[in-house]
Design a protein around this motif. Structure first.
Motif, PDB file in Angstrom:
ATOM      1  N   PHE A 110       0.933  -1.136  -0.324  1.00  0.00           N
ATOM      2  CA  PHE A 110      -0.217  -0.175   0.299  1.00  0.00           C
ATOM      3  C   PHE A 110       1.256   1.498  -0.039  1.00  0.00           C
ATOM      4  O   PHE A 110       1.031   2.029  -0.890  1.00  0.00           O
ATOM      5  N   VAL A 114       0.582   3.913  -2.845  1.00  0.00           N
ATOM      6  CA  VAL A 114      -1.088   4.077  -3.261  1.00  0.00           C
ATOM      7  C   VAL A 114       0.145   5.516  -1.719  1.00  0.00           C
ATOM      8  O   VAL A 114       0.162   6.935  -2.755  1.00  0.00           O
ATOM      9  N   TYR A 118       1.175   9.535  -4.126  1.00  0.00           N
ATOM     10  CA  TYR A 118       0.667  10.615  -3.458  1.00  0.00           C
ATOM     11  C   TYR A 118       1.706  11.395  -3.375  1.00  0.00           C
ATOM     12  O   TYR A 118       1.867  13.031  -3.401  1.00  0.00           O
ATOM     13  N   GLY A 143      -7.133  -3.370  -9.730  1.00  0.00           N
ATOM     14  CA  GLY A 143      -7.704  -2.790  -9.084  1.00  0.00           C
ATOM     15  C   GLY A 143      -9.096  -1.984  -9.695  1.00  0.00           C
ATOM     16  O   GLY A 143      -9.573  -1.098  -8.920  1.00  0.00           O
ATOM     17  N   VAL A 165      -6.451  -4.540  -3.974  1.00  0.00           N
ATOM     18  CA  VAL A 165      -6.725  -3.930  -2.851  1.00  0.00           C
ATOM     19  C   VAL A 165      -5.685  -2.625  -3.293  1.00  0.00           C
ATOM     20  O   VAL A 165      -6.156  -1.324  -3.400  1.00  0.00           O
ATOM     21  N   ALA A 166      -4.694  -2.566  -3.220  1.00  0.00           N
ATOM     22  CA  ALA A 166      -3.313  -1.557  -3.746  1.00  0.00           C
ATOM     23  C   ALA A 166      -3.903  -0.389  -5.017  1.00  0.00           C
ATOM     24  O   ALA A 166      -3.509   0.705  -4.783  1.00  0.00           O
ATOM     25  N   ALA A 169      -7.229   1.625  -4.513  1.00  0.00           N
ATOM     26  CA  ALA A 169      -6.805   2.769  -3.760  1.00  0.00           C
ATOM     27  C   ALA A 169      -5.303   3.494  -4.929  1.00  0.00           C
ATOM     28  O   ALA A 169      -6.252   4.956  -4.971  1.00  0.00           O
ATOM     29  N   HIS A 172      -8.342   5.406  -6.975  1.00  0.00           N
ATOM     30  CA  HIS A 172      -9.227   6.367  -6.877  1.00  0.00           C
ATOM     31  C   HIS A 172      -7.911   7.905  -6.002  1.00  0.00           C
ATOM     32  O   HIS A 172      -9.120   8.814  -6.133  1.00  0.00           O
ATOM     33  N   LEU A 173      -7.224   7.313  -5.838  1.00  0.00           N
ATOM     34  CA  LEU A 173      -6.047   8.641  -5.386  1.00  0.00           C
ATOM     35  C   LEU A 173      -5.801   9.160  -7.272  1.00  0.00           C
ATOM     36  O   LEU A 173      -5.693  10.648  -6.888  1.00  0.00           O
ATOM     37  N   GLU A 176      -8.966  11.892  -7.005  1.00  0.00           N
ATOM     38  CA  GLU A 176      -8.536  12.727  -5.604  1.00  0.00           C
ATOM     39  C   GLU A 176      -7.922  13.773  -5.917  1.00  0.00           C
ATOM     40  O   GLU A 176      -7.943  15.066  -6.293  1.00  0.00           O
TER      41      GLU A 176
END
Length: 252
Positions: A110, A114, A118, A143, A165-166, A169, A172-173, A176
């Motif tokens: 993760f 992610v 970021y 994903g 799962v990562a 994310a 979605h990052l 955002e």
């Protein structure tokens, strides 16, 4: 127009393919990898390309990685206008004999998939004299959809749950960051790739073909196109988008 593009995970399968593509177009490419030895090998392989290659050895799992990268960029007088977040580590995808993922592997996957994208995106957006205009995150079909376990002989190990799962994310990052960086005129998108030929045997390729509308895995030469498009001014109206480059896998 020549661009300056920073690529993390530049010495891996996807990263080296993207590096070769953008150098062939005459762009400046800043290749980031944990291994200076691997970066030196990449530079040797790509020296005949018309573009110019710069290398930065940095471990994105380190807390000071982004600061070190931006400091090095400043020392090189380089200000990237494009960023491709592509770093990964197969070592984090290990599974216990019970079939369960250890907490540290889950958290490390993760962090690299992610948190590191970021942090690096924000660091480049905020560095003095920033010219960043486009970010592309390298995602996966897993994903977006859960894996079809019929593809694998050992699903727990061959398709680790924390990988998907990562990547979810990361998708979605992407959305955002697209919203939060819009005022700075920075577009953020993601390419969710399907399975790529290379490290699989003929039986796996045959099973994959049966489960995918296109009837095959992706070729390496198909990887740069979607990334190139989303980085380019031709995609100036596109941000927050997750582009499926999976041969139709996610349609079923």
């Amino acid at each position: 127009m020549s661009r300056t593009i920073l690529i993390t995970g530049a010495t891996g399968k996807v990263g080296s393919t993207l590096t070769a593509h953008f150098l062939a177009q005459g762009h400046k490419v800043i290749a980031v990898s944990r291994s200076q030895e691997a970066l030196d090998a990449l530079a040797s392989q790509q020296q005949a390309r018309p573009g110019r290659l710069y290398t930065i050895a940095a471990d994105l799992m380190a807390s000071d990685a982004c600061q070190n990268i931006t400091d090095t960029l400043s020392a090189m007088a380089l200000t990237p206008d494009g960023l491709i977040n592509n770093a990964r580590s197969i070592s984090f995808l290990g599974i216990e004999s019970s079939g369960q993922v250890r907490r540290d592997n889950f958290m490390n996957e993760f962090q690299l998939d992610v948190i590191a994208p970021y942090e690096l995106t924000m660091a480049l957006a905020r560095m003095q004299g920033s010219r960043l205009t486009s970010v592309v995150n390298i995602g996966s079909q897993y994903g977006i959809v859960a894996p079809n376990l019929k593809l694998y002989e050992d699903p727990a190990r061959q398709s680790p749950i924390h990988y998907g799962v990562a990547k979810a994310a990361l998708a979605h990052l992407t959305k955002e960051l697209a919203v939060r960086l819009a005022e700075q005129h920075i577009r953020v998108n993601c390419v969710a790739f399907g399975g790529v030929e290379g490290r699989v045997n003929p039986a796996f390729k045959a099973r994959y073909a049966e489960l995918c509308p296109s009837g095959r895995m992706l070729r390496e030469d198909e990887l740069p196109g979607p990334v190139d498009l989303l980085l380019s001014d031709a995609a100036s109206a596109i941000t927050g988008h997750v582009m499926m480059a999976d041969g139709g896998w996610s349609l079923w």
